[in-house]
Design an enzyme around this catalytic site. Structure first.
Site, PDB file in Angstrom:
ATOM      1  N   ARG A  16      59.579  76.978 117.345  1.00  0.00           N
ATOM      2  CA  ARG A  16      59.965  77.147 118.758  1.00  0.00           C
ATOM      3  C   ARG A  16      61.125  78.136 118.847  1.00  0.00           C
ATOM      4  NH1 ARG A  16      61.548  71.652 121.358  1.00  0.00           N
ATOM      5  NH2 ARG A  16      59.310  71.263 121.304  1.00  0.00           N
ATOM      6  N   ARG A  54      69.481  72.616 123.573  1.00  0.00           N
ATOM      7  CA  ARG A  54      68.186  73.312 123.483  1.00  0.00           C
ATOM      8  C   ARG A  54      68.179  74.570 124.365  1.00  0.00           C
ATOM      9  NH1 ARG A  54      64.209  69.872 121.588  1.00  0.00           N
ATOM     10  NH2 ARG A  54      65.149  68.371 120.162  1.00  0.00           N
ATOM     11  N   LYS A  85      69.049  65.217 121.306  1.00  0.00           N
ATOM     12  CA  LYS A  85      68.869  66.520 121.955  1.00  0.00           C
ATOM     13  C   LYS A  85      69.660  66.595 123.255  1.00  0.00           C
ATOM     14  CE  LYS A  85      64.398  65.827 122.237  1.00  0.00           C
ATOM     15  NZ  LYS A  85      62.968  65.796 122.593  1.00  0.00           N
ATOM     16  N   LYS A 128      70.075  69.117 126.974  1.00  0.00           N
ATOM     17  CA  LYS A 128      69.373  70.166 127.726  1.00  0.00           C
ATOM     18  C   LYS A 128      70.149  70.606 128.957  1.00  0.00           C
ATOM     19  CE  LYS A 128      64.904  68.742 126.020  1.00  0.00           C
ATOM     20  NZ  LYS A 128      63.538  68.302 126.300  1.00  0.00           N
ATOM     21  N   CYS A 132      51.244  68.726 128.762  1.00  0.00           N
ATOM     22  CA  CYS A 132      51.955  68.990 127.503  1.00  0.00           C
ATOM     23  C   CYS A 132      50.947  69.337 126.409  1.00  0.00           C
ATOM     24  CB  CYS A 132      52.761  67.766 127.103  1.00  0.00           C
ATOM     25  SG  CYS A 132      51.715  66.436 126.450  1.00  0.00           S
ATOM     26  N   CYS A 161      50.604  67.712 118.081  1.00  0.00           N
ATOM     27  CA  CYS A 161      51.739  66.820 118.289  1.00  0.00           C
ATOM     28  C   CYS A 161      51.549  65.488 117.569  1.00  0.00           C
ATOM     29  CB  CYS A 161      51.958  66.571 119.784  1.00  0.00           C
ATOM     30  SG  CYS A 161      53.326  65.448 120.044  1.00  0.00           S
ATOM     31  N   CYS A 163      51.834  61.180 125.849  1.00  0.00           N
ATOM     32  CA  CYS A 163      52.632  60.006 125.507  1.00  0.00           C
ATOM     33  C   CYS A 163      53.820  59.962 126.470  1.00  0.00           C
ATOM     34  CB  CYS A 163      53.087  60.057 124.043  1.00  0.00           C
ATOM     35  SG  CYS A 163      54.593  61.023 123.785  1.00  0.00           S
ATOM     36  N   CYS A 208      57.081  65.449 127.985  1.00  0.00           N
ATOM     37  CA  CYS A 208      57.308  66.884 127.767  1.00  0.00           C
ATOM     38  C   CYS A 208      56.841  67.778 128.921  1.00  0.00           C
ATOM     39  CB  CYS A 208      56.669  67.319 126.461  1.00  0.00           C
ATOM     40  SG  CYS A 208      57.362  66.453 125.042  1.00  0.00           S
TER      41      CYS A 208
HETATM   42 FE1  SRM Z   1      59.049  67.595 124.094  1.00  0.00          FE
HETATM   43  C1  SRM Z   1      59.119  65.724 121.277  1.00  0.00           C
HETATM   44  C2  SRM Z   1      56.589  69.460 122.853  1.00  0.00           C
HETATM   45  C3  SRM Z   1      59.543  69.801 126.578  1.00  0.00           C
HETATM   46  C4  SRM Z   1      60.840  65.228 125.810  1.00  0.00           C
HETATM   47  N1  SRM Z   1      58.081  67.629 122.321  1.00  0.00           N
HETATM   48  C5  SRM Z   1      58.285  66.793 121.268  1.00  0.00           C
HETATM   49  C6  SRM Z   1      57.496  67.250 120.045  1.00  0.00           C
HETATM   50  C7  SRM Z   1      58.370  68.148 119.232  1.00  0.00           C
HETATM   51  C8  SRM Z   1      56.853  66.134 119.210  1.00  0.00           C
HETATM   52  C9  SRM Z   1      57.611  65.561 118.052  1.00  0.00           C
HETATM   53  O1  SRM Z   1      58.791  65.188 118.197  1.00  0.00           O
HETATM   54  O2  SRM Z   1      56.998  65.462 116.992  1.00  0.00           O
HETATM   55  C10 SRM Z   1      56.365  68.034 120.767  1.00  0.00           C
HETATM   56  C11 SRM Z   1      55.697  69.139 119.948  1.00  0.00           C
HETATM   57  C12 SRM Z   1      54.254  69.252 120.346  1.00  0.00           C
HETATM   58  C13 SRM Z   1      53.570  70.415 119.760  1.00  0.00           C
HETATM   59  O3  SRM Z   1      52.648  70.214 118.933  1.00  0.00           O
HETATM   60  O4  SRM Z   1      53.881  71.546 120.120  1.00  0.00           O
HETATM   61  C14 SRM Z   1      57.038  68.436 122.057  1.00  0.00           C
HETATM   62  N2  SRM Z   1      58.302  69.364 124.541  1.00  0.00           N
HETATM   63  C15 SRM Z   1      57.214  69.941 123.973  1.00  0.00           C
HETATM   64  C16 SRM Z   1      56.753  71.158 124.752  1.00  0.00           C
HETATM   65  C17 SRM Z   1      56.170  72.254 123.879  1.00  0.00           C
HETATM   66  C18 SRM Z   1      55.734  70.703 125.805  1.00  0.00           C
HETATM   67  C19 SRM Z   1      55.027  71.758 126.589  1.00  0.00           C
HETATM   68  O5  SRM Z   1      53.918  71.446 127.033  1.00  0.00           O
HETATM   69  O6  SRM Z   1      55.536  72.834 126.834  1.00  0.00           O
HETATM   70  C20 SRM Z   1      58.072  71.509 125.458  1.00  0.00           C
HETATM   71  C21 SRM Z   1      58.959  72.407 124.646  1.00  0.00           C
HETATM   72  C22 SRM Z   1      60.227  72.665 125.348  1.00  0.00           C
HETATM   73  C23 SRM Z   1      61.115  73.707 124.718  1.00  0.00           C
HETATM   74  O7  SRM Z   1      60.722  74.870 124.705  1.00  0.00           O
HETATM   75  O8  SRM Z   1      62.230  73.361 124.295  1.00  0.00           O
HETATM   76  C24 SRM Z   1      58.715  70.140 125.561  1.00  0.00           C
HETATM   77  N3  SRM Z   1      60.088  67.559 125.844  1.00  0.00           N
HETATM   78  C25 SRM Z   1      60.056  68.535 126.790  1.00  0.00           C
HETATM   79  C26 SRM Z   1      60.590  68.051 128.029  1.00  0.00           C
HETATM   80  C27 SRM Z   1      60.658  68.816 129.341  1.00  0.00           C
HETATM   81  C28 SRM Z   1      61.960  69.491 129.565  1.00  0.00           C
HETATM   82  O9  SRM Z   1      62.817  69.545 128.677  1.00  0.00           O
HETATM   83  O10 SRM Z   1      62.133  69.973 130.666  1.00  0.00           O
HETATM   84  C29 SRM Z   1      60.947  66.730 127.804  1.00  0.00           C
HETATM   85  C30 SRM Z   1      61.493  65.745 128.871  1.00  0.00           C
HETATM   86  C31 SRM Z   1      62.907  65.982 129.221  1.00  0.00           C
HETATM   87  C32 SRM Z   1      63.803  65.227 128.284  1.00  0.00           C
HETATM   88  O11 SRM Z   1      64.212  65.798 127.270  1.00  0.00           O
HETATM   89  O12 SRM Z   1      64.062  64.054 128.531  1.00  0.00           O
HETATM   90  C33 SRM Z   1      60.641  66.432 126.427  1.00  0.00           C
HETATM   91  N4  SRM Z   1      59.885  65.795 123.606  1.00  0.00           N
HETATM   92  C34 SRM Z   1      60.520  64.963 124.480  1.00  0.00           C
HETATM   93  C35 SRM Z   1      60.838  63.739 123.798  1.00  0.00           C
HETATM   94  C36 SRM Z   1      61.536  62.498 124.411  1.00  0.00           C
HETATM   95  C37 SRM Z   1      63.020  62.631 124.406  1.00  0.00           C
HETATM   96  C38 SRM Z   1      63.700  61.368 124.859  1.00  0.00           C
HETATM   97  O13 SRM Z   1      64.782  61.434 125.388  1.00  0.00           O
HETATM   98  O14 SRM Z   1      63.156  60.279 124.637  1.00  0.00           O
HETATM   99  C39 SRM Z   1      60.337  63.879 122.479  1.00  0.00           C
HETATM  100  C40 SRM Z   1      60.415  62.842 121.350  1.00  0.00           C
HETATM  101  C41 SRM Z   1      61.774  62.700 120.762  1.00  0.00           C
HETATM  102  O15 SRM Z   1      62.679  63.492 121.017  1.00  0.00           O
HETATM  103  O16 SRM Z   1      61.931  61.750 120.019  1.00  0.00           O
HETATM  104  C42 SRM Z   1      59.744  65.179 122.415  1.00  0.00           C
HETATM  105 FE1  SF4 Z   2      53.624  65.233 122.284  1.00  0.00          FE
HETATM  106 FE2  SF4 Z   2      54.199  63.256 123.918  1.00  0.00          FE
HETATM  107 FE3  SF4 Z   2      55.486  65.570 124.135  1.00  0.00          FE
HETATM  108 FE4  SF4 Z   2      52.984  65.424 124.855  1.00  0.00          FE
HETATM  109  S1  SF4 Z   2      54.664  64.280 125.799  1.00  0.00           S
HETATM  110  S2  SF4 Z   2      53.874  67.028 123.554  1.00  0.00           S
HETATM  111  S3  SF4 Z   2      52.132  63.977 123.430  1.00  0.00           S
HETATM  112  S4  SF4 Z   2      55.615  64.189 122.426  1.00  0.00           S
END
Ligand code: SRM
Ligand code: SF4
Length: 585
Positions: free
Chosen positions: A75, A144, A206, A208, A442, A448, A487, A491
């Site tokens: 990323r 981030r 993390k 943001k 997502c 993922c 899930c 995201c």
């Molecule tokens: Fe996310 C984890 C993809 C935006 C909340 N996110 C992941 C992981 C890395 C899975 C993992 O931990 O193994 C995913 C990788 C999937 C893949 O195969 O590419 C993933 N997140 C994404 C992306 C690519 C989704 C998308 O469709 O674009 C986004 C990349 C953002 C970036 O460029 O930095 C992405 N993730 C978000 C957002 C939206 C936002 O930030 O506006 C959120 C919700 C906002 C937040 O942070 O609360 C988000 N991702 C999570 C979480 C839950 C965090 C939490 O507080 O519980 C995880 C899991 C974790 O961190 O344990 C996670």
């Molecule tokens: Fe993976 Fe869940 Fe984030 Fe979708 S919402 S990319 S399934 S961690």
């Protein structure tokens, strides 16, 4: 701070990593496996990449007693999603050379590369460095990618806000020399390393930051740990920011003490205080965030545990910062207007729709990368964007809704861009339904590791079915914000969907209703663990009722709350209260 003995395992890994080095160098050199050492998988996140395995192949390989098909997701860091056409061409080349021939625009305005084998990580990062791009802090317990509103109509303000996103991103970047040593062949120094802001254990989780320029909330500002709302003075220039804190989406199914939360606006900071406010808020979270339980470690829980008044006291005590009363602002929507708009600098900007952010060339069967991704048959999206980058002289911008903006086009250059858009059939907002343009999923399967259900690969077909429902109800031109994730990590910000789907198991989703169209109210659980037939059966009568009974200009999210179809979520802490519907519609 937590007692050392109680620290979560990730805290120990960080502390013992020598500022994010761990044994990454040894892991990369180990040719016996496609994987890296377990502890290193936590550390490489800070360097911008995740170890994954191809989940489409998981059971087949297990049966054949083979190691999982290990690969990596990388990323980039790309403040405000801005890159030059030359950088676009480099990124496109990298995707074809080192990754899986696709690019993925993310919901935080940057690119992800998927399907990278271990040996290709270093050449990939070096190729990015050659065009001034990096992956530092792409993931990990640090700040981030800083996202910012793309509002092309207000070009001057956008430029100012882009500047701020870059400044904040650089200020909050981790500084250890590990990145340069591991990836860019910098000489290893004998001087001790250090992290001025983060210290040895970085942040508990993390972090943001987002910046929005009202009335556009395309960044979903309230989903961020810190949201900065741009406020202009009487002269129309940027005067400072309203500061919102404690947003986040992630939760765990069935664990009611985890919940999504929207950021609370706590006051106004003039420009000369902004950086200090941001840094102090990060320091508060660094020192008081939960380092024992990662599910309770985001800033949102620190704030709910201590209260907003305590945050004000901390700002005052630590840095003599007292915020003014928040200034008036108003948001209209959180989606992207597609097509051409003229900016206040006389240049033109074209927003193109990229379904769920996946940029690929789809073959005549409508598939890409050995059938892993689906799209319109023969759609050469990746090639079309590459050809655009070859002739474009302005900026390319990514949006938090997975779309791409060809920005700063002179009047005289418009027709050449339009010709390419027509030639490659790129979607300028004239090809699909408004519902599809307002929907976002997502990544989920196959990359993922946390996905419980399909998302990116399933939402397009569900939208086609919902399109029929909308059209039968006479709502073809209406925008309802639809979000899906595989899930509950959130995201694609599903809890900000007027209609939200969150994966529970293969083919099964929780259905959420009632977020605000401008991203200022969370939705609420309506039905649990349902498949496609039930989803359509539940939504059809509600959409029909919306068509018949809505007030003038009333959004779908407001309608379902006003009519009592779903209870209003007033605050994250109450997200799990009054779930379901009082009486099925
Ligand atoms: Fe996310 C984890 C993809 C935006 C909340 N996110 C992941 C992981 C890395 C899975 C993992 O931990 O193994 C995913 C990788 C999937 C893949 O195969 O590419 C993933 N997140 C994404 C992306 C690519 C989704 C998308 O469709 O674009 C986004 C990349 C953002 C970036 O460029 O930095 C992405 N993730 C978000 C957002 C939206 C936002 O930030 O506006 C959120 C919700 C906002 C937040 O942070 O609360 C988000 N991702 C999570 C979480 C839950 C965090 C939490 O507080 O519980 C995880 C899991 C974790 O961190 O344990 C996670
Ligand atoms: Fe993976 Fe869940 Fe984030 Fe979708 S919402 S990319 S399934 S961690």
């Amino acid at each position: 701070m937590s007692d050392d003995k109680q620290l979560s395992p990730v805290e120990h890994i960080k502390l013992e990593s020598n500022y994010l080095r761990g044994s990454i160098a040894e892991s990369l050199a180990d040719d016996l496996t496609g994987a890296i050492a377990d502890d290193d998988t936590q550390l490489t996140k800070f360097h911008g990449f995740y170890q994954q395995d191809d989940r489409d192949l998981r059971s087949e390989r297990k049966t054949a007693k083979l190691e999982s098909h290990y690969q990596f997701m990388v990323r980039m860091r790309l403040p405000a999603g801005v890159l030059t056409p030359e950088q676009w061409l480099a990124v496109d080349d990298i995707a074809r050379r080192y990754a899986n021939n696709t690019l993925r625009v993310t919901t935080r305005q940057t690119f992800q590369f998927h399907g990278i084998f271990k040996q290709r990580l270093k050449p990939l990062i070096q190729a990015l460095d050659a065009v001034d791009l990096d992956t530092r802090g792409g993931c990990g317990d640090d700040n981030r990618n800083v996202v910012a509103n793309t509002n092309p109509q207000r070009s001057a303000l956008h430029a100012a806000v882009h500047d701020w996103s870059d400044r904040i991103s650089r200020h909050l970047l981790w500084k250890s020399r590990a990145y340069d040593e591991l990836w860019l062949d910098a000489p290893v120094s004998s001087e001790p390393d250090h992290e001025p802001l983060y210290g040895k254990s970085y942040l508990p989780r993390k972090f943001k930051v987002a910046i929005a320029i009202p009335p556009e909330n395309d960044v979903d500002l309230f989903a961020n740990d810190i949201g900065l709302i741009a406020i202009t003075g009487d002269d129309g220039e940027l005067a400072g920011f309203n500061v919102a804190i404690g947003g986040g989406m992630g939760m765990t199914h069935g664990e009611l003490d985890t919940y999504p939360r929207l950021a609370t606006v706590i006051g106004f900071a003039p420009l000369d205080q902004t950086l200090a406010v941001v840094e102090t808020l990060v320091a508060i979270q660094r020192d008081h965030g939960d380092r024992e339980n990662r599910k309770h470690a985001r800033f949102k829980y620190t704030i709910d545990d201590h209260g907003v008044d305590w945050i004000h006291d901390q700002l005052d005590e630590r840095a003599d910062l007292r915020l003014d009363k928040a200034r008036d602002y108003h948001f209209d929507r959180n989606g992207d207007p597609l097509g051409w708009v003229e900016g206040d600098n006389g240049k033109w900007h074209l927003t193109l729709f990229i379904e769920n952010g996946r940029i690929a060339d789809f073959d005549d069967n409508g598939t890409a990368h050995y059938g892993q991704y689906q799209g319109p048959a023969g759609y050469k999206l990746m090639t079309g964007l590459r050809e655009l980058a070859k002739i474009h002289t302005g900026q390319m911008r990514l949006t938090c809704n997975h779309n791409v903006i060809i920005a700063d086009v002179a009047e005289a250059d418009k027709s050449a861009i339009e010709e390419l858009v027509a030639h490659y059939g790129l979607d300028d907002g004239s090809k699909n339904s408004t519902l599809r343009y307002s929907a976002m999923a997502c990544v989920a399967f196959p990359t993922c590791g946390l996905a419980m259900a399909e998302s990116e690969r399933y939402l397009p077909s569900l939208i086609s079915k919902l399109d029929d429902v909308m059209s039968d109800a006479g709502l073809s031109g209406d925008a309802i914000v639809v979000r899906m994730t595989g899930c509950p990590n959130g995201c694609a910000r599903p809890f900000l969907g007027e209609i939200g789907f969150v994966g529970k198991a293969p083919g099964k989703y929780n259905l959420y209703l009632g977020a605000a169209h401008d991203g200022s109210r969370l939705n609420k659980l309506y039905r649990e663990n349902i498949g496609e037939d039930e989803i359509l059966a539940e939504l059809t009568p509600i959409i029909e009722r919306y068509a018949e009974e809505r007030d003038d200009g009333e959004s779908f999210g407001d309608f379902v709350v006003r009519t009592g179809i779903i209870a209003e979520t007033t605050e994250g802490r109450f997200f799990h209260d009054n779930v379901g519907s009082p009486e099925p519609a």
